[in-house]
Design an enzyme around this catalytic site. Structure first.
Site, PDB file in Angstrom:
ATOM      1  N   GLU A  33       0.081  -0.878  -0.130  1.00 29.67           N
ATOM      2  CA  GLU A  33      -0.037  -0.294   0.537  1.00 29.67           C
ATOM      3  C   GLU A  33       0.564   1.202  -0.116  1.00 29.67           C
ATOM      4  O   GLU A  33       1.535   1.201   0.694  1.00 29.67           O
ATOM      5  CB  GLU A  33      -1.022  -0.379   0.650  1.00 29.67           C
ATOM      6  N   LYS A  87       8.529  -1.602  -1.788  1.00 27.70           N
ATOM      7  CA  LYS A  87       7.308  -0.728  -1.150  1.00 27.70           C
ATOM      8  C   LYS A  87       8.540  -0.366   0.251  1.00 27.70           C
ATOM      9  O   LYS A  87       8.475   0.704   0.270  1.00 27.70           O
ATOM     10  CB  LYS A  87       6.857  -1.870   0.376  1.00 27.70           C
ATOM     11  N   CYS A 124       5.577   4.223   9.133  1.00 30.51           N
ATOM     12  CA  CYS A 124       6.146   3.710   7.864  1.00 30.51           C
ATOM     13  C   CYS A 124       8.164   3.638   7.997  1.00 30.51           C
ATOM     14  O   CYS A 124       8.969   2.675   8.142  1.00 30.51           O
ATOM     15  CB  CYS A 124       6.050   3.902   6.883  1.00 30.51           C
TER      16      CYS A 124
HETATM   17  C1  UDX Z   1       4.380   7.561   4.146  1.00 26.63           C
HETATM   18  C2  UDX Z   1       5.123   6.921   2.169  1.00 26.63           C
HETATM   19  O1  UDX Z   1       4.813   8.623   1.881  1.00 26.63           O
HETATM   20  C3  UDX Z   1       3.388   6.238   1.653  1.00 26.63           C
HETATM   21  O2  UDX Z   1       3.506   5.823   0.034  1.00 26.63           O
HETATM   22  C4  UDX Z   1       3.633   4.428   1.903  1.00 26.63           C
HETATM   23  O3  UDX Z   1       1.891   3.959   2.204  1.00 26.63           O
HETATM   24  C5  UDX Z   1       3.592   5.568   4.067  1.00 26.63           C
HETATM   25  O4  UDX Z   1       4.566   5.755   4.478  1.00 26.63           O
HETATM   26  P1  UDX Z   1       2.746   8.371   5.456  1.00 26.63           P
HETATM   27  O5  UDX Z   1       3.615   7.686   6.669  1.00 26.63           O
HETATM   28  O6  UDX Z   1       1.559   8.305   5.938  1.00 26.63           O
HETATM   29  O7  UDX Z   1       3.365   7.776   3.673  1.00 26.63           O
HETATM   30  O8  UDX Z   1       3.507  10.141   5.628  1.00 26.63           O
HETATM   31  P2  UDX Z   1       4.091  10.784   4.949  1.00 26.63           P
HETATM   32  O9  UDX Z   1       3.609  12.175   4.329  1.00 26.63           O
HETATM   33  O10 UDX Z   1       5.102  10.538   3.692  1.00 26.63           O
HETATM   34  O11 UDX Z   1       5.195  11.538   5.481  1.00 26.63           O
HETATM   35  C6  UDX Z   1       5.979  11.305   5.882  1.00 26.63           C
HETATM   36  C7  UDX Z   1       6.617  12.512   7.483  1.00 26.63           C
HETATM   37  O12 UDX Z   1       7.516  12.930   6.464  1.00 26.63           O
HETATM   38  C8  UDX Z   1       5.895  13.035   7.976  1.00 26.63           C
HETATM   39  O13 UDX Z   1       6.442  13.133   9.275  1.00 26.63           O
HETATM   40  C9  UDX Z   1       5.989  14.417   7.511  1.00 26.63           C
HETATM   41  O14 UDX Z   1       5.998  15.545   7.613  1.00 26.63           O
HETATM   42  C10 UDX Z   1       7.604  14.065   6.995  1.00 26.63           C
HETATM   43  N1  UDX Z   1       8.118  15.334   5.749  1.00 26.63           N
HETATM   44  C11 UDX Z   1       7.137  14.560   4.215  1.00 26.63           C
HETATM   45  C12 UDX Z   1       9.005  16.088   5.335  1.00 26.63           C
HETATM   46  O15 UDX Z   1       9.200  16.263   6.499  1.00 26.63           O
HETATM   47  N2  UDX Z   1       9.050  16.842   4.875  1.00 26.63           N
HETATM   48  C13 UDX Z   1       8.598  16.399   3.520  1.00 26.63           C
HETATM   49  O16 UDX Z   1       8.551  16.933   2.163  1.00 26.63           O
HETATM   50  C14 UDX Z   1       7.984  15.528   3.402  1.00 26.63           C
END
Ligand code: UDX
Length: 446
Positions: free
Chosen positions: A144, A203, A259
């Protein structure tokens, strides 16, 4: 599963869990009580629940009646034994496989939805094939890629769906069957079929690459703070290069979520167990940089507040690991709080969607001090404006949109002077904050 039910009215979807309380919440007539907050989710559940979407604790009945079974249990980092702190704990996966093996009387397609180490499908297959009932199981890997906070949108407009399976006629048939579900709403060319191992590994690699981008830009944020460069300008300048791309280059107090860290640790563990020390070290550095970013933010707060935060009231805006979710797993806020509490700061936490119970559970889990001490030094509030009365500082730790709409002049008036704001999300306007009179620190700018 709710999205599948919504998009495929002729398919009956049953979500089962042994946790009765959780299933009861999914069946709650008040849709605000669903266990997960996710924009658009309650509308989708409402549209299908009771029609072709069911939530139940009768696991065996659902296994018996199904053609396709998705295993979607969690695979946390192991906290004991071999691989402690890095390997994925597959206990729940194995229990699911054993239960399916016990109950199934006819052929099934079993789909790994959980994120798993490479070659887990083989373990599942071996458990399933040794039931001696002559039932045929096809194991597919279907990782996913949705992100929290945008889950529904990500599912409906997925960049790609990945389906891994055996390269035999039966494996191909199973992959096509799963593909036909997604083809209800996605163009066929976005559904990629691979072998099982490529799918499982992809993944982990996708999450490692995404986290690496955040750690890369965060490493540059530290350099920007020492120079006159502005990290947003750097992100923008490099992001315009189409080979680099503009997404996932927002500097922050550090990535969190269930994740990134878990999957990279898992990748590191796998590489190390194959003797690939350099590969393991390379990816581990993404985590090391993330830990550094969190530590650096907390240390900067302490230094700016005249090298002591003892007895000082500090307000957190945000506890969730990102906006639009009530998930707090691995949120940077937890670690910033822990560092400040070690220095005897008094913390008051506001987050629009995270409960007091979750905040205390997150802190207690670290085991740095007693639960009583955590409750004495840290409190939780539902009123973000009242919270700042006589506060020395505010730390913005989640990028909730509502923080941008606050009356920051009023907030300034209520705080002790000098009034500090530490913006770990680059959310607020520096010029405006400076004009109001704040001592405003924005990550990635001197
Ligand atoms: C992530 C992956 O994006 C997704 O494809 C996978 O299925 C699960 O893991 P998620 O953990 O829900 O998703 O959130 P994501 O939007 O990826 O953000 C992860 C972390 O990185 C957050 O704490 C976010 O604030 C941080 N982040 C993200 C940053 O600090 N800067 C960015 O530019 C992007």
């Amino acid at each position: 599963m709710s999205v599948i039910a919504k998009q495929c009215p002729e398919i009956k979807v049953t979500v089962v869990d042994i946790n009765e309380e959780r299933i009861a919440s999914w069946n709650d007539s008040n849709l605000d009580n669903l266990p997960i907050y996710e924009p658009g989710l309650k509308e989708i559940v409402e549209a299908s629940r009771g029609k072709n979407l069911f939530f139940s604790t009768d696991v065996d009945k659902a296994i018996d009646e199904s053609d396709v079974i998705f295993i979607s249990v969690n695979t946390p980092t192991k906290t004991y034994g071999k691989g402690k702190g890095q390997a994925a704990d597959l206990k729940h996966i194995e229990l699911c496989a054993r239960n399916i093996a016990k109950v199934a009387k006819d052929d099934k397609i079993v789909v790994e939805k959980s994120t798993l180490p490479v070659r887990t499908a083989q373990a599942i297959k071996s458990i399933l094939d040794n039931t001696g009932k002559g039932v045929n199981f096809e194991i597919l890997s279907n990782p996913e890629f949705l992100a929290e906070g945008t889950a529904i949108e990500d599912l409906l407009n997925a960049d790609r769906v990945l389906i891994g399976g055996e390269e035999t006629p039966a494996g191909k048939e199973a992959k096509d069957a799963l593909s036909s579900i997604y083809e209800h709403w996605l163009p066929k060319d976005r559904i990629l079929q691979t072998n099982v191992w490529s799918s499982e590994l992809s993944k982990l690699v996708a999450n490692a690459f995404l986290a690496q981008r955040v750690s890369s830009i965060n490493s540059i944020s530290a350099l920007c703070e020492k120079t006159d460069a502005n990290v947003d300008e750097v992100s923008r300048a490099i992001g315009f290069d189409s080979r680099i791309g503009s997404k996932f280059l927002n500097s922050s107090v550090g990535f969190g979520g269930s994740c990134f860290q878990k999957d990279i640790l898992n990748l590191v563990y796998i590489a190390r167990s194959f003797g690939l020390q350099e590969v393991a070290d390379y990816w581990e550095q993404v985590i090391i940089m993330n830990d550094y970013q969190k530590r650096r933010f907390a240390e900067n707060m302490i230094t700016s507040l005249y090298n002591t935060v003892s007895g000082k009231k500090i307000v957190f805006y945000g506890w969730a690991f990102k906006k639009d979710t009530n998930d707090t797993r691995e949120s940077a806020a937890i670690y910033i709080a822990d560092a400040l509490l070690e220095e005897k700061a008094e913390l008051l936490i506001y987050d629009p969607k995270v409960s007091e119970k979750t905040i205390y559970a997150d802190l207690d889990y670290l085991n740095t001090r007693t639960p009583e001490e955590n409750r004495r030094l840290l409190r939780v509030t539902k009123n973000p404006i009242e919270a700042v009365d006589d506060a020395h500082a505010i730390a913005v730790l989640t990028e909730w949109d509502e923080f941008k709409t606050y009356d920051w002049s009023l907030i300034y008036d209520k705080m002790l002077k000098p009034a500090f704001v530490f913006d770990g999300r680059r959310l607020l306007d520096k010029e405006e904050m400076d004009t109001i009179g704040f001592k405003y620190y924005k990550i990635g700018q001197s």
